[in-house]
Design an enzyme around this catalytic site. Structure first.
Site, mmCIF file in Angstrom:
data_model
loop_
_atom_site.group_PDB
_atom_site.id
_atom_site.type_symbol
_atom_site.label_atom_id
_atom_site.label_comp_id
_atom_site.label_asym_id
_atom_site.label_seq_id
_atom_site.Cartn_x
_atom_site.Cartn_y
_atom_site.Cartn_z
ATOM 1 N N ARG A 159 86.738 71.594 68.944
ATOM 2 C CA ARG A 159 86.140 72.079 67.693
ATOM 3 C C ARG A 159 84.826 72.815 67.916
ATOM 4 N NH1 ARG A 159 87.775 66.924 63.878
ATOM 5 N NH2 ARG A 159 89.678 67.863 63.052
ATOM 6 N N LYS A 178 100.589 57.569 60.316
ATOM 7 C CA LYS A 178 100.661 57.095 58.924
ATOM 8 C C LYS A 178 101.640 57.887 58.076
ATOM 9 C CE LYS A 178 97.302 55.412 56.358
ATOM 10 N NZ LYS A 178 96.008 55.453 55.632
ATOM 11 N N GLY A 182 94.278 66.887 64.523
ATOM 12 C CA GLY A 182 93.338 66.622 65.610
ATOM 13 C C GLY A 182 94.017 65.992 66.814
ATOM 14 N N GLY A 185 94.032 67.474 58.151
ATOM 15 C CA GLY A 185 94.094 67.134 56.727
ATOM 16 C C GLY A 185 94.082 68.377 55.851
#
Ligand code: ADP
Ligand code: MG
Length: 403
Positions: free
Chosen positions: A39, A207, A360, A384
């Site tokens: 990043r 998730k 990520g 996200g």
């Protein structure tokens, strides 16, 4: 994108002007060491262009999840050092966010200087639900750049958040999309507007609740949607199959069942998995059919048959979006699924497919497993944010740039 970009700002002239840039410098740390500087490297071009054009560059960013107060563990000090390295320029780090030190240092900047403010999340107003509180912090940021200042939004990983340094500050200053944000949005537009077919999506990660909305949004629009990773086991449980100690979100079982019914021709799931007797790098591992996961064992990767089947689909695709590793790639024994799928995407890219990696951990997997970064058309810095865009949601940090 119907917004002003960095080029517009540079054309308007920035010499001697202070420019506030919101970057996404939220890198993974192991103690004081940055384990993946992706990043920081991705944020550099916008900062470099501004500094070279003679702006006084003030950068704001967050790191980790401090609890709204200074916490040395989340100081941006290691990031400032790495950023200086990458930019090949001196980068000052303010001792506070918008306090006396930040103010004094911003007043002392000369053309081409770069100042990084301390972790914006040391200030509780950054993430406050109360707009008035956020606006106070935004005003303090504006004070650092002065009347003649400008705001460049370049933290793609945070544009889905209505936070003070992302959203509220853009309302108070002339605002521009940085190179990274502009590039990311271009890519996402390509994935939504006129994607070439066959269009394959690969979803994994831990998730399932994070990914159901994107499955719902993409399944009707793509040719194939491949599911692996920890999220797969809730789909398996939805078919009444015993998943042992694998990850499983009970409350999502009904939704998964419904998705499997409605998109039976689009969704592809593993038929074999690599299971482990414990969650650790040196666990005992074996490959079994998905119907044969014994009690006490957990699925930590997709099996070789699944890699082969998914790989064949991916190698024939013209557009690929990949979010979420196929297994616990951090452990060598459970990395083969992620590696195999990634290699198939690289092959497709080599044959002219447009491929995007979002997330990520997926991006980290690409680097950690030694895959060529240029083997993909684009590696997104914001998991996200890209998922929310693909879900069709409005991203506040992008919408605010359009006014
Ligand atoms: P991304 O950051 O790319 O969006 P996620 O954050 O959703 O991806 O998920 C990444 C994590 O999922 C990785 O740390 C990986 O270890 C974990 N994971 C993948 N497969 C499994 C599995 N079968 N069981 C438990 N965790 C898994
Ligand atoms: Mg992640």
């Amino acid at each position: 994108m119907a917004v002003q970009t960095l080029k517009d700002l540079l054309d308007a002239g920035v010499e001697g002007r202070a420019v506030l840039v919101r970057s996404d410098l939220n890198v993974p740390l192991d103690g004081p060491n940055i384990t993946d500087p992706g990043r920081i490297i991705a944020s550099a071009p916008t900062l470099k262009a501004l500094a070279e054009a003679g702006a006084k560059v003030i950068v704001t960013a967050h790191l980790g999840r401090p609890k709204g107060e200074p916490d040395p563990q989340f100081s941006l000090a290691p990031v400032a050092a790495k950023l200086a390295d990458v930019l090949g320029r001196n980068v000052q780090l303010a001792g506070d966010v918008v306090g006396q030190d930040a103010l004094a240092r911003s007043e002392g900047l000369t053309d081409g200087d770069v100042l990084l403010l301390e972790n914006i999340r040391f200030d509780p107003r950054e993430t406050s639900k109360d707009e008035a509180e956020r606006t106070k912090l935004a005003k303090a940021l504006v004070e650092l750049v002065g009347d003649d200042g400008a705001f460049v939004s370049d933290g793609f990983g945070v544009v889905h958040r209505a936070q003070a340094s992302v959203y509220d500050v853009a309302k108070l200053l002339p605002h521009y999309a940085g190179n990274l944000v502009a590039a990311e949005v271009d890519v996402l537009e390509k994935l939504t507007d006129d994607a070439q077919r066959p269009y394959a999506v690969v979803l994994g990660g831990s998730k399932v609740s994070d990914k159901l909305a994107v499955i719902e949004a993409l399944a009707p629009r793509v040719d194939t949607l491949v599911i692996g990773g920890g999220m797969f086991y809730t789909f398996l449980a939805a078919q009444g199959v015993s998943v042992g100690n694998s990850l499983c979100e009970e409350s999502m079982i009904d939704t998964c069942k419904d998705l499997l019914d409605r998109y039976a021709d689009v969704l592809h799931i593993p038929h074999d998995v690599v299971i482990a007797d414990s969650f650790s790098a040196d666990a005992e591992a074996k490959t079994v059919a998905v119907l044969d996961i014994p009690d006490g064992w957990m699925g930590l990767d997709i099996g070789p048959e699944s890699v082969e089947r998914f790989g064949a689909i991916l190698r024939g695709a013209k557009t690929v979006f990949w979010n979420g590793p196929m297994g616990v790639f951090e452990f060598e024994k459970f990395a083969a699924g992620t590696k195999g799928v990634a290699e198939a995407i690289v092959e497709a890219t080599g044959k002219g497919a447009f491929s995007v990696v979002g997330g990520g951990d997926s991006a980290a997997a690409v680097r950690q497993l030694g895959l060529p970064e240029d083997g993909f058309s684009h590696i997104s810095t914001g998991g996200g944010a890209s998922l929310e865009y693909l879900e069709g949601k409005q991203l506040p940090g992008i919408a605010v740039l359009e006014d």
